[in-house]
Design a protein around this motif. Structure first.
Motif, PDB file in Angstrom:
ATOM      1  N   THR A 311      -6.019  -8.995   3.964  1.00 16.43           N
ATOM      2  CA  THR A 311      -5.763  -7.706   3.310  1.00 16.43           C
ATOM      3  C   THR A 311      -5.841  -6.566   4.318  1.00 16.43           C
ATOM      4  O   THR A 311      -4.969  -5.691   4.371  1.00 16.43           O
ATOM      5  N   LEU A 312      -6.889  -6.583   5.134  1.00 19.73           N
ATOM      6  CA  LEU A 312      -7.027  -5.526   6.140  1.00 19.73           C
ATOM      7  C   LEU A 312      -5.995  -5.690   7.252  1.00 19.73           C
ATOM      8  O   LEU A 312      -5.536  -4.698   7.827  1.00 19.73           O
ATOM      9  N   CYS A 314      -2.919  -6.639   6.786  1.00 22.45           N
ATOM     10  CA  CYS A 314      -1.690  -6.045   6.243  1.00 22.45           C
ATOM     11  C   CYS A 314      -1.731  -4.519   6.318  1.00 22.45           C
ATOM     12  O   CYS A 314      -0.701  -3.871   6.545  1.00 22.45           O
ATOM     13  N   ALA A 315      -2.913  -3.944   6.136  1.00 19.46           N
ATOM     14  CA  ALA A 315      -3.050  -2.485   6.246  1.00 19.46           C
ATOM     15  C   ALA A 315      -2.947  -2.044   7.711  1.00 19.46           C
ATOM     16  O   ALA A 315      -2.289  -1.045   8.033  1.00 19.46           O
ATOM     17  N   GLN A 316      -3.571  -2.802   8.611  1.00 16.80           N
ATOM     18  CA  GLN A 316      -3.567  -2.452  10.032  1.00 16.80           C
ATOM     19  C   GLN A 316      -2.166  -2.553  10.641  1.00 16.80           C
ATOM     20  O   GLN A 316      -1.815  -1.784  11.538  1.00 16.80           O
ATOM     21  N   ILE A 320      -2.525   1.794   8.466  1.00 18.35           N
ATOM     22  CA  ILE A 320      -3.316   2.421   7.401  1.00 18.35           C
ATOM     23  C   ILE A 320      -4.796   2.092   7.599  1.00 18.35           C
ATOM     24  O   ILE A 320      -5.162   0.921   7.746  1.00 18.35           O
ATOM     25  N   GLU A 321      -5.633   3.105   7.601  1.00 23.25           N
ATOM     26  CA  GLU A 321      -7.081   2.928   7.676  1.00 23.25           C
ATOM     27  C   GLU A 321      -7.642   2.961   6.248  1.00 23.25           C
ATOM     28  O   GLU A 321      -7.478   3.954   5.542  1.00 23.25           O
ATOM     29  N   ILE A 322      -8.290   1.886   5.839  1.00 22.40           N
ATOM     30  CA  ILE A 322      -8.846   1.814   4.492  1.00 22.40           C
ATOM     31  C   ILE A 322     -10.315   2.219   4.532  1.00 22.40           C
ATOM     32  O   ILE A 322     -11.104   1.621   5.274  1.00 22.40           O
ATOM     33  N   GLN A 326     -13.191   1.724  -0.467  1.00 17.73           N
ATOM     34  CA  GLN A 326     -12.052   0.986  -1.000  1.00 17.73           C
ATOM     35  C   GLN A 326     -12.095  -0.472  -0.549  1.00 17.73           C
ATOM     36  O   GLN A 326     -11.694  -1.366  -1.288  1.00 17.73           O
ATOM     37  N   GLN A 327     -12.605  -0.713   0.657  1.00 20.51           N
ATOM     38  CA  GLN A 327     -12.756  -2.094   1.129  1.00 20.51           C
ATOM     39  C   GLN A 327     -13.705  -2.870   0.225  1.00 20.51           C
ATOM     40  O   GLN A 327     -13.469  -4.048  -0.089  1.00 20.51           O
ATOM     41  N   LEU A 356      -2.704  -6.282  -2.784  1.00 28.83           N
ATOM     42  CA  LEU A 356      -2.088  -5.156  -2.072  1.00 28.83           C
ATOM     43  C   LEU A 356      -1.349  -4.234  -3.043  1.00 28.83           C
ATOM     44  O   LEU A 356      -1.444  -3.007  -2.953  1.00 28.83           O
ATOM     45  N   LEU A 361      -0.916  -0.687  -1.420  1.00 31.14           N
ATOM     46  CA  LEU A 361      -0.717  -0.934   0.004  1.00 31.14           C
ATOM     47  C   LEU A 361       0.633  -1.625   0.234  1.00 31.14           C
ATOM     48  O   LEU A 361       1.086  -2.406  -0.606  1.00 31.14           O
TER      49      LEU A 361
END
Length: 415
Positions: A311-312, A314-316, A320-322, A326-327, A356, A361
């Protein structure tokens, strides 16, 4: 024990041969997929009768009905502790190692279309839905679909009824005991085809994706496998040390099903043999036949850890910084959505896509993962298997029902 060592050697040779064949002759290698599929179908035809027979005999044949509630409670407690640690570890690894940072996105329209279609697949069940789903409308349908949770629930009620009927049910219990013996022998026959299945599955995987995909995605693959190894070291090894069971001895015991799980990326391929070996390792039949199938619904350690990491990632990938708040919400969501859908194809990607989408996301990272999901799944599935084998040992030890003498004798024979 010589047969076990021979099987391990043959599977390993098939693994190497599959990689080489897939690399050198990719066009022909892709056509080997039916060999892998055939082996997995052979395994699936074993699972339902094996689980049903062993669980009924384990409960009704050994007078463990009164302990069933305690075993169930302790099993769920252990599962939730292991799952929570796995999810937290995935978050930590993703934040520290940042697998998506600096990743060059190379996604085609076919991959994105596949990801978009996953959004329409239900990506989890809440507690009420899981509870309702656990009771089969038809046990025949449950066995046909390979729904382990429903088979376990039916087998428990059946075993309770057998105990209530008493001596009149003895002939049925004898038949089921014979069924257990037959199915374990059946498993031995099926395992002889394992090297062929491994060769087919590995050839097709490398032939379809190409050997270069391992280099292109090397950072992500390395971080994922490193994270899985860390989980095994700080959770499973520690759990075994706490209950005074040698982890390396357990790992040596289940090396054949673990290798099968890795090479086929299928939990089902490893389950029958793993159940047989854990009973020989000193875990009572009633606990093995209850905890192992339940584990494939509620205790997918490797998969849950990977989900937070992915998940992180896919954001990175899209920069995108979560926020940490939210994490944590993502982790709690995954704790619920990762239950109860082990039979869904590409289950990890389905859950990841739904998560996501729920948090707004971008889905492009899933398309990136699509190309190497099979390779990552090999590691996840292996950790899932090892985690469930450790779980049976923990529950047995918690119940003061683990046979240390049997374990020592079994390990001595393997040496």
């Amino acid at each position: 024990m010589k047969n076990s060592k021979r099987l391990t050697l043959h599977i390993f040779i098939a693994l190497i041969a599959g990689i080489l064949f897939g690399w050198l002759a990719p066009v022909w290698a892709v056509k080997m997929q039916p060999l892998g599929d055939l082996f997995l179908r052979m395994v699936k035809m074993i699972i339902a009768p094996l689980i049903f027979a062993t669980l009924v005999v384990g409960i009704a044949g050994h007078g463990n009905v009164k302990n069933l509630g305690k075993i169930g409670f302790k099993t769920i407690v252990y599962f939730e502790i292991a799952t929570t640690i796995a999810l937290i570890l995935g978050l930590v690894m993703a934040n520290v190692l940042k697998p998506g940072a600096g990743f060059n996105i190379d996604v085609n329209s076919v991959s994105m279309n596949a990801v978009e279609s996953m959004k329409n697949i239900p990506n989890g069940m809440d507690f009420a839905q899981t509870l309702v789903h656990s009771v089969p409308e038809s046990v025949i349908a449950a066995m046909a679909n390979g729904d382990l949770l429903q088979i376990v629930v039916f087998a428990i009620f059946f075993a309770l009824a057998v105990c209530a009927v008493g001596q009149k049910a003895r002939p049925v219990l004898d038949i089921l005991q014979s069924t257990c013996d037959i199915m374990f022998k059946f498993t031995e026959y099926v395992m002889k085809f394992a090297p062929i299945g491994v060769f087919g599955a590995m050839s097709a995987t490398i032939g379809q994706n190409g050997i270069t995909i391992l280099v292109s995605y090397l950072k992500l693959i390395a971080i994922t496998y490193f994270s899985l190894i860390v989980f095994v070291a700080i959770v499973l090894v520690v759990a075994c040390r706490i209950i005074n069971v040698p982890f390396m001895g357990l790992l040596k015991t289940i090396k054949d099903p673990a290798l099968l799980a890795f090479t086929t990326a299928s939990s089902e391929a490893a389950l029958p043999k793993a159940m047989e070996l854990m009973e020989k390792f000193g875990v009572p039949k009633s606990i093995v036949s209850f905890v192992m199938p339940m584990g494939y619904t509620f205790n997918l350690d490797g998969t849950t850890m990977y989900l937070t990491l992915a998940t992180l990632f896919c954001a990175q990938v899209v920069g995108i910084e979560i926020p940490i708040q939210q994490q944590i919400m993502i982790m709690l969501t995954l704790m619920l959505t990762s239950k109860g859908i082990a039979g869904v194809p590409r289950v990890s990607l389905v859950i990841l896509t739904g998560t996501l989408a729920s948090f707004g996301l971008p889905l492009v990272g899933v398309a990136v993962l699509l190309g190497i999901d099979q390779i990552l799944d090999m590691g996840r599935t292996t950790v899932n298997l090892i985690g469930n084998c450790v779980a049976t040992t923990v529950v047995a030890r918690w119940e003061n029902d683990f046979d240390h003498k049997k374990m020592e004798n079994f390990l001595a024979k393997k040496d």
